[in-house]
Design a protein around this motif. Structure first.
Motif, PDB file in Angstrom:
ATOM      1  N   ASP A 183     -25.888  -7.952  -9.271  1.00 24.54           N
ATOM      2  CA  ASP A 183     -25.751  -6.506  -9.487  1.00 24.54           C
ATOM      3  C   ASP A 183     -24.377  -5.953  -9.130  1.00 24.54           C
ATOM      4  O   ASP A 183     -24.185  -4.735  -9.129  1.00 24.54           O
ATOM      5  CB  ASP A 183     -26.840  -5.699  -8.781  1.00 24.54           C
ATOM      6  N   SER A 184     -23.401  -6.812  -8.848  1.00 25.05           N
ATOM      7  CA  SER A 184     -22.034  -6.310  -8.694  1.00 25.05           C
ATOM      8  C   SER A 184     -21.511  -5.945 -10.081  1.00 25.05           C
ATOM      9  O   SER A 184     -21.991  -6.448 -11.100  1.00 25.05           O
ATOM     10  CB  SER A 184     -21.132  -7.350  -8.017  1.00 25.05           C
ATOM     11  N   VAL A 185     -20.554  -5.024 -10.122  1.00 26.82           N
ATOM     12  CA  VAL A 185     -20.015  -4.554 -11.408  1.00 26.82           C
ATOM     13  C   VAL A 185     -18.514  -4.825 -11.461  1.00 26.82           C
ATOM     14  O   VAL A 185     -17.829  -4.817 -10.436  1.00 26.82           O
ATOM     15  CB  VAL A 185     -20.327  -3.064 -11.637  1.00 26.82           C
ATOM     16  N   TRP A 186     -18.036  -5.062 -12.672  1.00 30.55           N
ATOM     17  CA  TRP A 186     -16.660  -5.465 -12.920  1.00 30.55           C
ATOM     18  C   TRP A 186     -16.174  -4.798 -14.189  1.00 30.55           C
ATOM     19  O   TRP A 186     -16.978  -4.444 -15.051  1.00 30.55           O
ATOM     20  CB  TRP A 186     -16.580  -6.992 -13.061  1.00 30.55           C
ATOM     21  N   ALA A 187     -14.860  -4.672 -14.345  1.00 24.59           N
ATOM     22  CA  ALA A 187     -14.311  -4.058 -15.556  1.00 24.59           C
ATOM     23  C   ALA A 187     -13.010  -4.735 -15.954  1.00 24.59           C
ATOM     24  O   ALA A 187     -12.204  -5.120 -15.100  1.00 24.59           O
ATOM     25  CB  ALA A 187     -14.071  -2.567 -15.331  1.00 24.59           C
ATOM     26  N   THR A 188     -12.835  -4.883 -17.271  1.00 26.79           N
ATOM     27  CA  THR A 188     -11.604  -5.444 -17.832  1.00 26.79           C
ATOM     28  C   THR A 188     -11.201  -4.597 -19.035  1.00 26.79           C
ATOM     29  O   THR A 188     -11.962  -3.739 -19.495  1.00 26.79           O
ATOM     30  CB  THR A 188     -11.792  -6.898 -18.327  1.00 26.79           C
ATOM     31  N   VAL A 202      -3.481 -15.440 -22.663  1.00 26.52           N
ATOM     32  CA  VAL A 202      -2.990 -14.274 -21.927  1.00 26.52           C
ATOM     33  C   VAL A 202      -4.169 -13.668 -21.171  1.00 26.52           C
ATOM     34  O   VAL A 202      -5.229 -13.417 -21.753  1.00 26.52           O
ATOM     35  CB  VAL A 202      -2.374 -13.228 -22.883  1.00 26.52           C
ATOM     36  N   ASN A 203      -3.982 -13.458 -19.881  1.00 27.23           N
ATOM     37  CA  ASN A 203      -5.043 -12.910 -19.041  1.00 27.23           C
ATOM     38  C   ASN A 203      -5.390 -11.472 -19.433  1.00 27.23           C
ATOM     39  O   ASN A 203      -4.566 -10.754 -19.997  1.00 27.23           O
ATOM     40  CB  ASN A 203      -4.628 -12.930 -17.570  1.00 27.23           C
ATOM     41  N   LEU A 204      -6.603 -11.057 -19.075  1.00 28.86           N
ATOM     42  CA  LEU A 204      -7.037  -9.669 -19.242  1.00 28.86           C
ATOM     43  C   LEU A 204      -6.615  -8.847 -18.036  1.00 28.86           C
ATOM     44  O   LEU A 204      -6.566  -9.369 -16.914  1.00 28.86           O
ATOM     45  CB  LEU A 204      -8.570  -9.592 -19.301  1.00 28.86           C
ATOM     46  N   ASN A 205      -6.359  -7.572 -18.233  1.00 28.93           N
ATOM     47  CA  ASN A 205      -6.209  -6.652 -17.106  1.00 28.93           C
ATOM     48  C   ASN A 205      -7.595  -6.361 -16.559  1.00 28.93           C
ATOM     49  O   ASN A 205      -8.559  -6.228 -17.325  1.00 28.93           O
ATOM     50  CB  ASN A 205      -5.553  -5.342 -17.549  1.00 28.93           C
ATOM     51  N   THR A 206      -7.703  -6.265 -15.249  1.00 30.42           N
ATOM     52  CA  THR A 206      -8.965  -5.913 -14.609  1.00 30.42           C
ATOM     53  C   THR A 206      -8.804  -4.571 -13.908  1.00 30.42           C
ATOM     54  O   THR A 206      -7.682  -4.144 -13.611  1.00 30.42           O
ATOM     55  CB  THR A 206      -9.406  -6.982 -13.591  1.00 30.42           C
ATOM     56  N   TYR A 207      -9.929  -3.923 -13.646  1.00 34.68           N
ATOM     57  CA  TYR A 207      -9.937  -2.592 -13.027  1.00 34.68           C
ATOM     58  C   TYR A 207     -10.997  -2.567 -11.931  1.00 34.68           C
ATOM     59  O   TYR A 207     -12.066  -3.168 -12.094  1.00 34.68           O
ATOM     60  CB  TYR A 207     -10.248  -1.520 -14.085  1.00 34.68           C
ATOM     61  N   PRO A 208     -10.724  -1.864 -10.834  1.00 37.62           N
ATOM     62  CA  PRO A 208     -11.745  -1.737  -9.793  1.00 37.62           C
ATOM     63  C   PRO A 208     -13.009  -1.089 -10.364  1.00 37.62           C
ATOM     64  O   PRO A 208     -12.928  -0.159 -11.173  1.00 37.62           O
ATOM     65  CB  PRO A 208     -11.093  -0.830  -8.745  1.00 37.62           C
ATOM     66  N   ALA A 209     -14.141  -1.616  -9.974  1.00 37.94           N
ATOM     67  CA  ALA A 209     -15.424  -1.063 -10.400  1.00 37.94           C
ATOM     68  C   ALA A 209     -16.330  -0.975  -9.178  1.00 37.94           C
ATOM     69  O   ALA A 209     -16.207  -1.766  -8.239  1.00 37.94           O
ATOM     70  CB  ALA A 209     -16.056  -1.935 -11.478  1.00 37.94           C
ATOM     71  N   VAL A 248     -22.465   3.323 -12.447  1.00 35.64           N
ATOM     72  CA  VAL A 248     -21.299   2.443 -12.502  1.00 35.64           C
ATOM     73  C   VAL A 248     -20.072   3.304 -12.727  1.00 35.64           C
ATOM     74  O   VAL A 248     -20.063   4.172 -13.615  1.00 35.64           O
ATOM     75  CB  VAL A 248     -21.434   1.411 -13.625  1.00 35.64           C
ATOM     76  N   GLU A 249     -19.029   3.076 -11.932  1.00 42.17           N
ATOM     77  CA  GLU A 249     -17.771   3.785 -12.078  1.00 42.17           C
ATOM     78  C   GLU A 249     -16.630   2.769 -12.117  1.00 42.17           C
ATOM     79  O   GLU A 249     -16.717   1.719 -11.497  1.00 42.17           O
ATOM     80  CB  GLU A 249     -17.525   4.730 -10.895  1.00 42.17           C
ATOM     81  N   ILE A 250     -15.568   3.102 -12.877  1.00 40.21           N
ATOM     82  CA  ILE A 250     -14.354   2.283 -12.851  1.00 40.21           C
ATOM     83  C   ILE A 250     -13.167   3.175 -12.498  1.00 40.21           C
ATOM     84  O   ILE A 250     -13.176   4.366 -12.767  1.00 40.21           O
ATOM     85  CB  ILE A 250     -14.109   1.523 -14.175  1.00 40.21           C
ATOM     86  N   GLU A 251     -12.183   2.550 -11.897  1.00 40.20           N
ATOM     87  CA  GLU A 251     -10.971   3.278 -11.512  1.00 40.20           C
ATOM     88  C   GLU A 251      -9.881   2.968 -12.511  1.00 40.20           C
ATOM     89  O   GLU A 251      -9.481   1.802 -12.683  1.00 40.20           O
ATOM     90  CB  GLU A 251     -10.529   2.892 -10.105  1.00 40.20           C
ATOM     91  N   ILE A 252      -9.403   4.027 -13.182  1.00 41.38           N
ATOM     92  CA  ILE A 252      -8.349   3.830 -14.182  1.00 41.38           C
ATOM     93  C   ILE A 252      -7.265   4.880 -13.996  1.00 41.38           C
ATOM     94  O   ILE A 252      -7.453   5.853 -13.318  1.00 41.38           O
ATOM     95  CB  ILE A 252      -8.893   3.875 -15.629  1.00 41.38           C
TER      96      ILE A 252
END
Length: 103
Positions: free
Chosen positions: A36-41, A85-92, A99-103
């Motif tokens: 149940d952890s959340v992640w964003a790319t 090429v790697n993906l950019n990731t974002y805090p989630a 669910v929230e992401i920081e952008i």
């Protein structure tokens, strides 16, 4: 300045799955891990710019639906050709069931 943006309630993302999230002219892929952890790319594959929300999630890996390249969605690391090429990731985070992401 970075800000936290609400994506959706956690229950709208199946366990070990990904959803598309568009905000302010950008597109993201938001993942729910088995714990149940959340992640964003970034939402688009770095190889052919296909949206990763249409891909297959396995453990901490997202497989691109077009050429089967793979990324680690927790680190953004490109893990299997043809992606290099790697993906950019974002805090989630999960806050009050959302669910929230920081952008």
């Amino acid at each position: 300045m970075a800000e936290w943006i609400a994506v959706c309630p956690l229950h709208e993302i199946d366990e070990e799955d990904v959803v598309r999230f568009d905000h302010d002219g950008r597109t993201f892929a938001v993942y729910r891990a088995p714990d149940d952890s959340v992640w964003a790319t970034d939402g688009l594959c770095t190889h052919e710019h296909v949206h990763l929300a249409d891909g297959l999630v396995m453990d901490e890996t997202i497989e691109c639906p077009k050429h089967n390249g793979r990324f680690n969605y927790q680190t953004g690391e490109a893990m299997r050709a043809p992606v290099c090429v790697n993906l950019n990731t974002y805090p989630a985070r999960l806050r009050d069931g959302t669910v929230e992401i920081e952008i």
